[in-house]
Design an enzyme around this catalytic site. Structure first.
Site, PDB file in Angstrom:
ATOM      1  N   HIS A 181      -0.556  -3.482  11.006  1.00  0.00           N
ATOM      2  CA  HIS A 181       0.531  -4.326  11.506  1.00  0.00           C
ATOM      3  C   HIS A 181       0.893  -4.039  12.964  1.00  0.00           C
ATOM      4  CE1 HIS A 181       0.988  -6.012   7.563  1.00  0.00           C
ATOM      5  NE2 HIS A 181       1.105  -4.801   7.047  1.00  0.00           N
ATOM      6  N   GLN A 209       0.154 -11.928   9.887  1.00  0.00           N
ATOM      7  CA  GLN A 209       0.669 -10.733   9.219  1.00  0.00           C
ATOM      8  C   GLN A 209      -0.166  -9.490   9.515  1.00  0.00           C
ATOM      9  OE1 GLN A 209      -0.510  -9.100   5.772  1.00  0.00           O
ATOM     10  NE2 GLN A 209       1.145  -9.862   4.490  1.00  0.00           N
ATOM     11  N   ARG A 256      -9.979  -7.566   3.418  1.00  0.00           N
ATOM     12  CA  ARG A 256      -8.861  -7.206   4.296  1.00  0.00           C
ATOM     13  C   ARG A 256      -8.831  -5.693   4.538  1.00  0.00           C
ATOM     14  NH1 ARG A 256      -3.258  -5.948   3.467  1.00  0.00           N
ATOM     15  NH2 ARG A 256      -1.836  -6.930   4.974  1.00  0.00           N
ATOM     16  N   GLN A 312       0.829  -1.211   0.000  1.00  0.00           N
ATOM     17  CA  GLN A 312       0.000   0.000   0.000  1.00  0.00           C
ATOM     18  C   GLN A 312       0.860   1.257   0.000  1.00  0.00           C
ATOM     19  OE1 GLN A 312      -3.367  -0.633   2.370  1.00  0.00           O
ATOM     20  NE2 GLN A 312      -4.200   1.398   2.180  1.00  0.00           N
ATOM     21  N   SER A 371       3.469  -6.636   2.662  1.00  0.00           N
ATOM     22  CA  SER A 371       2.131  -6.517   3.257  1.00  0.00           C
ATOM     23  C   SER A 371       1.075  -7.067   2.293  1.00  0.00           C
ATOM     24  CB  SER A 371       1.873  -5.070   3.674  1.00  0.00           C
ATOM     25  OG  SER A 371       0.684  -4.953   4.432  1.00  0.00           O
ATOM     26  N   LEU A 372       0.174  -6.230   1.765  1.00  0.00           N
ATOM     27  CA  LEU A 372      -0.825  -6.754   0.835  1.00  0.00           C
ATOM     28  C   LEU A 372      -0.156  -7.414  -0.368  1.00  0.00           C
ATOM     29  CD1 LEU A 372      -1.712  -5.293  -2.139  1.00  0.00           C
ATOM     30  CD2 LEU A 372      -1.885  -3.363  -0.609  1.00  0.00           C
TER      31      LEU A 372
END
Length: 317
Positions: A209, A258, A119, A9, A94-95
């Site tokens: 996170h 995660q 998500r 992101q 991440s994503l």
């Protein structure tokens, strides 16, 4: 050895994918698959904005994935480049880990789009706007950042503990903290005490996170039970362990962890180097390449977004 990596992101921007869609039916096909899966015209938001709509977490996450998968689809369909033949590992920030798994055929494009939409919604809903925040620490290594986070977690007025933790260990010079807004503001104010150059509050709508994302982790556990990952064609270096994984049950567990856990990107870049990766190809963005070079200076990095860059990469491969 080669690893294909996928951005997270923040790499979204209005106009993303537009030129590629105009140049390639394969790219358009990916955007149509994502639109159909989500029941919305995400491709139009990607192409035309407005920026604040694209930046919404629930739109940005599937959009970034779609853009990267369009690049990969063009590479495969128009230039005959096979991930399985040309790579040894995949990884994503991440994503981007979901995109990496999609690229490795652990998830379909449609399922990945739906998982990322959920998500994004779950992460946004986990913490009321304004309660959490994130900041980037520039000129900070992980040890300094961890000590600062620990100090900033305590409210000096009351002695109460708040959440303030390392969210992203990006490279040797950049670490991101996440947690309660007041604790993040304290961390920014205290950077000089820990010999850190600067702290910058990030324009995000939720504290990703960190433990405050617990409700989102539960939502993703349910979603991944309903849409389980398959066996990937290449191992993925997981964010939370910086180790390769190919077992679907483990992939599920690590994707849940995660949501609240640290993105160990610096360690992942070094770890891939330790198992023999020398070439990194970033698909759909130009964010991870510089981080990888700072963590693993001997790496060769290629970032690919446009049709011209895809053509050049195909010749190189």
């Amino acid at each position: 050895m080669r690893a294909f990596v996928f951005p997270g992101q923040g790499s979204q921007k209005v106009g993303m994918g537009t030129d590629l869609a105009a140049a390639s039916a394969a790219a358009r096909e990916v955007f149509e698959e994502v639109n159909d899966a989500l029941g919305q015209d995400l491709a139009k938001i990607m192409a035309e904005g407005p920026e604040e709509t694209l930046t919404l977490t629930e739109n940005a996450q599937p959009a970034i994935m779609a853009n990267a998968m369009a690049v990969l689809r063009v590479l495969g369909r128009e230039f005959g480049v096979s991930l399985a033949e040309k790579g040894e590992y995949v990884a994503g920030h991440s994503l981007g880990e979901y995109t990496a798994l999609c690229a490795a055929r652990s998830f379909s494009v449609a399922d990945t789009a739906r998982l990322l939409k959920l998500r994004g919604q779950a992460m946004q809903a986990a913490v009321p706007v304004g309660v959490g925040a994130m900041c980037a620490l520039l000129g900070a290594d992980i040890d300094k950042a961890a000590k600062l986070a620990e100090a900033a977690a305590t409210d000096p007025a009351t002695g109460a503990k708040e959440v303030c933790t390392v969210a992203n260990d990006n490279d040797p010079t950049q670490v991101v903290l996440s947690g309660h807004a007041a604790a993040i503001d304290r961390a920014i104010a205290m950077v000089k005490d820990f010999e850190i150059k600067r702290g910058v509050r990030l324009p995000v709508s939720a504290p990703f996170h960190c433990p405050l994302m617990g409700p989102a982790a539960e939502a993703m556990d349910k979603a991944l039970t309903a849409t389980p990952p398959g066996v990937p064609i290449l191992p993925v270096f997981a964010n939370v362990t910086a180790q390769p994984v190919a077992d679907p049950e483990q992939i599920h567990r690590l994707l849940v962890e995660q949501v609240t856990g640290r993105v160990r990107w610096r360690e992942s870049a070094i770890g891939m180097g330790e198992v023999g990766v020398t070439h990194f190809v970033e698909l759909g963005g130009k964010v991870l390449g510089p981080m990888i070079k700072r963590s693993f200076p001997d790496a060769t990095v290629t970032s690919v977004v446009s049709m011209e860059e895809i053509e050049a990469l195909a010749k190189e491969l």
